[in-house]
Design an enzyme around this catalytic site. Structure first.
Site, PDB file in Angstrom:
ATOM      1  CG  ASN A   8      38.250  32.692  39.162  1.00  0.00           C
ATOM      2  OD1 ASN A   8      37.250  32.690  39.870  1.00  0.00           O
ATOM      3  ND2 ASN A   8      39.177  33.649  39.209  1.00  0.00           N
ATOM      4  CE  LYS A  10      38.142  36.104  36.857  1.00  0.00           C
ATOM      5  NZ  LYS A  10      38.924  37.111  36.173  1.00  0.00           N
ATOM      6  CG  HIS A  85      42.302  36.143  41.181  1.00  0.00           C
ATOM      7  ND1 HIS A  85      41.987  37.364  40.641  1.00  0.00           N
ATOM      8  CD2 HIS A  85      42.262  35.255  40.159  1.00  0.00           C
ATOM      9  CE1 HIS A  85      41.751  37.209  39.343  1.00  0.00           C
ATOM     10  NE2 HIS A  85      41.925  35.938  39.026  1.00  0.00           N
ATOM     11  CD  GLU A  87      39.511  39.463  38.821  1.00  0.00           C
ATOM     12  OE1 GLU A  87      38.732  38.687  39.391  1.00  0.00           O
ATOM     13  OE2 GLU A  87      39.750  39.413  37.596  1.00  0.00           O
ATOM     14  CD  GLU A 154      45.345  34.067  37.097  1.00  0.00           C
ATOM     15  OE1 GLU A 154      44.665  33.507  36.234  1.00  0.00           O
ATOM     16  OE2 GLU A 154      44.862  34.710  38.038  1.00  0.00           O
ATOM     17  N   GLY A 160      41.329  39.096  31.755  1.00  0.00           N
ATOM     18  CA  GLY A 160      40.096  39.689  31.236  1.00  0.00           C
ATOM     19  C   GLY A 160      40.303  40.710  30.141  1.00  0.00           C
ATOM     20  CB  SER A 195      43.389  36.676  27.902  1.00  0.00           C
ATOM     21  OG  SER A 195      42.873  37.873  28.452  1.00  0.00           O
TER      22      SER A 195
HETATM   23  P1  PGA Z   1      40.410  35.541  32.316  1.00  0.00           P
HETATM   24  O1  PGA Z   1      40.587  35.468  33.896  1.00  0.00           O
HETATM   25  O2  PGA Z   1      40.580  34.161  31.782  1.00  0.00           O
HETATM   26  O3  PGA Z   1      39.039  36.091  32.113  1.00  0.00           O
HETATM   27  O4  PGA Z   1      41.470  36.467  31.812  1.00  0.00           O
HETATM   28  C1  PGA Z   1      41.593  34.680  34.438  1.00  0.00           C
HETATM   29  C2  PGA Z   1      41.612  34.841  35.915  1.00  0.00           C
HETATM   30  O5  PGA Z   1      41.249  35.885  36.441  1.00  0.00           O
HETATM   31  O6  PGA Z   1      41.985  33.937  36.647  1.00  0.00           O
END
Ligand code: PGA
Length: 233
Positions: A8, A10, A85, A87, A154, A160, A195
């Site tokens: 991803n 982003k 997601h 976010e 997740e 993140g 992460s």
């Molecule tokens: P990350 O993001 O690996 O940076 O924690 C994962 C995600 O948002 O799908």
């Protein structure tokens, strides 16, 4: 079984970086789905991986300024899409109704949805994790019977942050998701995201409860991503 790997990207990269990224993935990975920002989707189509989107809009066409529909995504060859997601749920205020509408539209346009579910830190601390996940799953699948589903667990607090649940905690939730989906009679693959990095992917990938990974920050460096994929093989 090879693990499914979803990168991803982003809201990262300028056009040059996007093209460099595509060129850097110079080996074929049939288990890799790369999800760039919309504007680079066409530039980043490659024979070495499958192309996916990070989202999509649930109406096929019309007066929805700024949106991109699954119908349009399908027309350029997008095969998978991340849906719901955290976010989008938390920073862009998507509720379970919007997530369901997107899920259905995605499938109607022959794109395979990767549905994200997960609890906030507060929900975990209040022992609400399993309840929240059940709610997120049932709001989509209770009255909607489909065959093969991909879910990404997740935890919001792990995205993140460089903090992850323990493998036992992940397995507990994955087992729970399996049970709920079994009750609904739906065959499901379950990815873990939050992460994931080069240091923890080996431990996680040994688990039979984890069918793959959704990777954000650690997927932004294509060489690092390729190393991680090889660790899971
Ligand atoms: P990350 O993001 O690996 O940076 O924690 C994962 C995600 O948002 O799908």
């Amino acid at each position: 079984m090879k693990k499914i790997i979803v990168a991803n990207l982003k809201m990262n990269f300028g056009l040059d970086e996007a093209i460099n990224y595509k060129n850097s993935i110079n080996e074929k990975f049939d288990n890799l789905i790369v999800c760039p920002p919309y504007i680079y989707l066409r530039d980043m189509i490659s024979d070495n991986y499958i192309i996916g989107s990070q989202d999509g809009y649930y109406i096929d066409k019309g007066a929805y300024t700024g949106e991109i529909s699954f119908n349009q995504l399908n027309s350029i060859g997008v095969k998978y899409s991340i849906i719901g997601h955290s976010e989008r749920r938390h920073k862009l205020f998507e509720d379970n109704k919007i997530v369901k509408d997107k899920y259905v539209a995605c499938l109607n346009n022959n794109i395979t949805p990767i549905l994200c579910v997960g609890e906030t830190l507060e929900e975990r601390q209040n022992n609400k994790t399993l309840e929240i996940i059940r709610f997120q799953l049932e709001s989509i699948f209770k009255d909607y019977k489909i065959e093969n589903v991909i879910i990404a667990y997740e935890p919001v607090w792990a995205i993140g942050t460089n903090v992850t649940p323990t493998l036992i905690e992940i397995e507990e939730v994955h087992q729970n998701i399996k049970n709920i989906m079994n009750e609904l009679n739906i065959e499901t693959k379950i990815l873990y995201g939050g992460s994931v990095n080069i240091n923890n992917i080996e431990t996680f990938s040994k688990s039979n409860y984890i069918d793959g990974f959704l990777i954000g920050s650690a997927s932004l460096d294509p060489n690092n991503l390729m190393k991680m994929i090889k660790i899971t093989m």
